[in-house]
Design a protein around this motif. Sequence first.
Motif, PDB file in Angstrom:
ATOM      1  N   GLY A 179       0.808  -1.220   0.000  1.00 33.37           N
ATOM      2  CA  GLY A 179       0.000   0.000   0.000  1.00 33.37           C
ATOM      3  C   GLY A 179       0.833   1.258   0.000  1.00 33.37           C
ATOM      4  O   GLY A 179       2.033   1.244  -0.292  1.00 33.37           O
ATOM      5  N   HIS A 180       0.196   2.373   0.335  1.00 37.00           N
ATOM      6  CA  HIS A 180       0.802   3.704   0.260  1.00 37.00           C
ATOM      7  C   HIS A 180       0.611   4.434   1.589  1.00 37.00           C
ATOM      8  O   HIS A 180      -0.271   4.079   2.371  1.00 37.00           O
ATOM      9  CB  HIS A 180       0.158   4.524  -0.861  1.00 37.00           C
ATOM     10  N   THR A 181       1.419   5.455   1.784  1.00 41.59           N
ATOM     11  CA  THR A 181       1.279   6.208   3.025  1.00 41.59           C
ATOM     12  C   THR A 181       1.805   7.628   2.860  1.00 41.59           C
ATOM     13  O   THR A 181       2.714   7.878   2.074  1.00 41.59           O
ATOM     14  CB  THR A 181       2.049   5.513   4.172  1.00 41.59           C
ATOM     15  N   VAL A 182       1.194   8.572   3.578  1.00 41.13           N
ATOM     16  CA  VAL A 182       1.721   9.923   3.732  1.00 41.13           C
ATOM     17  C   VAL A 182       2.192  10.015   5.175  1.00 41.13           C
ATOM     18  O   VAL A 182       1.384   9.950   6.102  1.00 41.13           O
ATOM     19  CB  VAL A 182       0.650  10.992   3.434  1.00 41.13           C
ATOM     20  N   ARG A 183       3.480  10.172   5.349  1.00 41.44           N
ATOM     21  CA  ARG A 183       4.075  10.110   6.680  1.00 41.44           C
ATOM     22  C   ARG A 183       4.488  11.497   7.139  1.00 41.44           C
ATOM     23  O   ARG A 183       5.098  12.264   6.392  1.00 41.44           O
ATOM     24  CB  ARG A 183       5.291   9.178   6.651  1.00 41.44           C
ATOM     25  N   SER A 184       4.170  11.831   8.370  1.00 43.73           N
ATOM     26  CA  SER A 184       4.526  13.107   8.979  1.00 43.73           C
ATOM     27  C   SER A 184       5.550  12.849  10.078  1.00 43.73           C
ATOM     28  O   SER A 184       5.283  12.111  11.023  1.00 43.73           O
ATOM     29  CB  SER A 184       3.269  13.773   9.554  1.00 43.73           C
ATOM     30  N   VAL A 185       6.752  13.477   9.943  1.00 46.02           N
ATOM     31  CA  VAL A 185       7.855  13.196  10.857  1.00 46.02           C
ATOM     32  C   VAL A 185       8.366  14.494  11.480  1.00 46.02           C
ATOM     33  O   VAL A 185       7.929  15.591  11.136  1.00 46.02           O
ATOM     34  CB  VAL A 185       9.006  12.468  10.124  1.00 46.02           C
TER      35      VAL A 185
ATOM     36  N   GLU B  54       8.370  10.775  17.572  1.00 48.26           N
ATOM     37  CA  GLU B  54       6.973  10.532  17.219  1.00 48.26           C
ATOM     38  C   GLU B  54       6.736  10.847  15.750  1.00 48.26           C
ATOM     39  O   GLU B  54       7.173  11.868  15.226  1.00 48.26           O
ATOM     40  CB  GLU B  54       6.061  11.397  18.087  1.00 48.26           C
ATOM     41  N   THR B  55       6.057   9.928  15.057  1.00 50.39           N
ATOM     42  CA  THR B  55       5.669  10.144  13.670  1.00 50.39           C
ATOM     43  C   THR B  55       4.190   9.811  13.515  1.00 50.39           C
ATOM     44  O   THR B  55       3.600   9.137  14.369  1.00 50.39           O
ATOM     45  CB  THR B  55       6.491   9.269  12.701  1.00 50.39           C
ATOM     46  N   PHE B  56       3.607  10.284  12.420  1.00 53.15           N
ATOM     47  CA  PHE B  56       2.175  10.089  12.183  1.00 53.15           C
ATOM     48  C   PHE B  56       1.940   9.604  10.754  1.00 53.15           C
ATOM     49  O   PHE B  56       2.595  10.083   9.820  1.00 53.15           O
ATOM     50  CB  PHE B  56       1.397  11.394  12.395  1.00 53.15           C
ATOM     51  N   ILE B  57       1.015   8.664  10.598  1.00 54.74           N
ATOM     52  CA  ILE B  57       0.499   8.312   9.283  1.00 54.74           C
ATOM     53  C   ILE B  57      -0.756   9.143   9.103  1.00 54.74           C
ATOM     54  O   ILE B  57      -1.730   8.978   9.826  1.00 54.74           O
ATOM     55  CB  ILE B  57       0.177   6.813   9.186  1.00 54.74           C
TER      56      ILE B  57
ATOM     57  N   GLY C 221       7.958  17.362   7.558  1.00 51.22           N
ATOM     58  CA  GLY C 221       8.873  16.918   6.512  1.00 51.22           C
ATOM     59  C   GLY C 221       8.385  17.225   5.106  1.00 51.22           C
ATOM     60  O   GLY C 221       9.058  16.884   4.132  1.00 51.22           O
ATOM     61  N   TRP C 222       7.233  17.893   4.983  1.00 54.50           N
ATOM     62  CA  TRP C 222       6.681  18.282   3.683  1.00 54.50           C
ATOM     63  C   TRP C 222       6.675  19.805   3.560  1.00 54.50           C
ATOM     64  O   TRP C 222       6.576  20.522   4.556  1.00 54.50           O
ATOM     65  CB  TRP C 222       5.236  17.789   3.538  1.00 54.50           C
ATOM     66  N   TYR C 223       6.737  20.277   2.340  1.00 56.36           N
ATOM     67  CA  TYR C 223       6.444  21.680   2.074  1.00 56.36           C
ATOM     68  C   TYR C 223       4.945  21.826   1.841  1.00 56.36           C
ATOM     69  O   TYR C 223       4.295  20.925   1.289  1.00 56.36           O
ATOM     70  CB  TYR C 223       7.214  22.176   0.856  1.00 56.36           C
TER      71      TYR C 223
END
Length: 443
Positions: free
Chosen positions: A173-179, A192-195, A208-210
Motif C-alpha cells: 500500500g501507500h502512506t503519507v508520513r509526517s515526521v 513521534e511520527t504520524f500516518i 517533513g513536507w512543504y
Amino acid sequence: MNPVRAIVFWGLWVPLSTLVMTSPVEAQFTVDIDIEEPPFQYSETVGENRVTRLMEKLKSKEVELEYTRERGYLESLLAALDIPPSSQTLVFSKTSMQVRHISRRNPRAVYFNDDTYLAWINGSSLVEISTADPLLGAAFYTVDMVPWRANLERQNYDCLACHATSLTQGLPGHTVRSVMPSYDGSFDAQSETFITSDASPFPQRWGGWYVTGIHGEMQHMGNTYVRGGKLDISDNGNRMNLRDDFDTSNYLSPSSDIVALMVLEHQTQMHNTLVRANFFNRQRKYDAEQLDADEQDDAESNAQLQMIASEVVDRLLFREEAKLTDQVRGSVVFAHDFQSRGPFDSQGRSLRNFDLKTRLFQFPCSYLIYSDAFSSLDLELRLEIVRQLQSALTAEPDADDHLSARDRASILEILSETHSDFSRGPAERSVEQPAELPAISGD
C-alpha cells in the motif's frame, strides 16, 4: 524468500516477530496472510494496471517518451500516465529509498491521479512509480531515465520493505508520513511520527513536507524543522510559494499545494482500505475452499464479509474525518484539474466538489468509489459494500452523526445518477459477473 508474513487482526496489524497477545477479544477475527503464498503469490503475479498498459505501449512503439536535460522523462511520463502536473506535492524528509538525493534544498516531488503515484527528484535518474492493481494491491515500478531509453521495470522487495509493513496496514500500500525532520531532512526513528489521513488533526500533518496555501489559524508541521529539540512552527504557515526556501526553477511548480496534500492523504488511506478488504476477502474465500462442505460455516463467513465491507463504508463516508476550524484555499489549477474529472449528475454535482470550510468535500463520499480499485473488488464483497452504503445513506441520522439528512440524500442522488451499482436494482446487480482478472504466471 517471503518479504511479508503477518497475522492481520481486524483493526490491527503486527509483524509475527513482535506479536504479543494481550487480549482474546483482539483475535475474534484473524486472517493469516502471507502475500507470497496462495491466493496472492505477489512476486509471481503479473500486474494489470495503468503502468503495465504504458509498458505495453512503449514496447509496441505506440507511445514514445521524450527526454529533456532538465527533468529527464518527467513531463512525458506524467502525460502518458494522465497525471496532472498541478498535483505536485513536495517532501524534504528522508523517507524514501533515495535518501542521498533528498534535502530541504532538493525536495522529492510527488504527483498523482486516482490510481497512480509518481515521485521525481531533481538530480536523480530514477523515477519511482506505484499504482493500484486488482491483484497486487499496490504495484511498484522504477524508471531509469537514461537519455536513449526509459527503462521501466517492476520492483518488489526493495519497495515492500516499507510499503508492506505496519505503515500500510501490513499489505502492499501507500502512506503519507509526517515526521519531526532535522535541517537536512533526516529524522530520529525513535521520535513521534504520524500516518496522516483525512482523520488526522491538522497539528499532526505534513512534518517533513512543504505546504503552500492558506489555512487561517490552523497550524501544521510542514515547512519547518526541529530546532533546539522542538519543531519550530512560529512562522511556517500560509505560504503562497516556496521561492524563499529553495530554488524552485527546475520544478513544474513553485508550490506544494495544501489541497492536493489533503486529497493525497485521503486517497492513500482509501486505497489501503480497499486493498485490505480485497486481500481479506480473497483469503477468507480461499480458506473456505480448503474446508470440506461439513466444516464450512456460512454464518461466520457472512459475518466476516459484513465486517470487511463495513470498514470500506466507513472510509468511503469519511466517518472519522477531522473537522476544519478555518477555511482552506489552495491552487485553483489543481482544484480545476481535480474537480473537472467528475462524473457529474443532472444538477452538475460531483463527489469531487470541494468544501474546504469545515471538511474536505462538499458531499463526503469518496470519489474512489468510481475507481478500478473499487470496481475490481470481488462481486460478493462489492455488493455488500453497496448494500451497507445504501443503508447508511437512507437511515435517519443520529444527533452526533457527521452526515446530515441533506448530505445523505445528496450523496445518494449523485450515486444513483453516476454509478452503475446504484442506478440498478439489487436483482440486476446480483447477476453481474466480475471482471476477468489477470492470470498468475512465474517471473
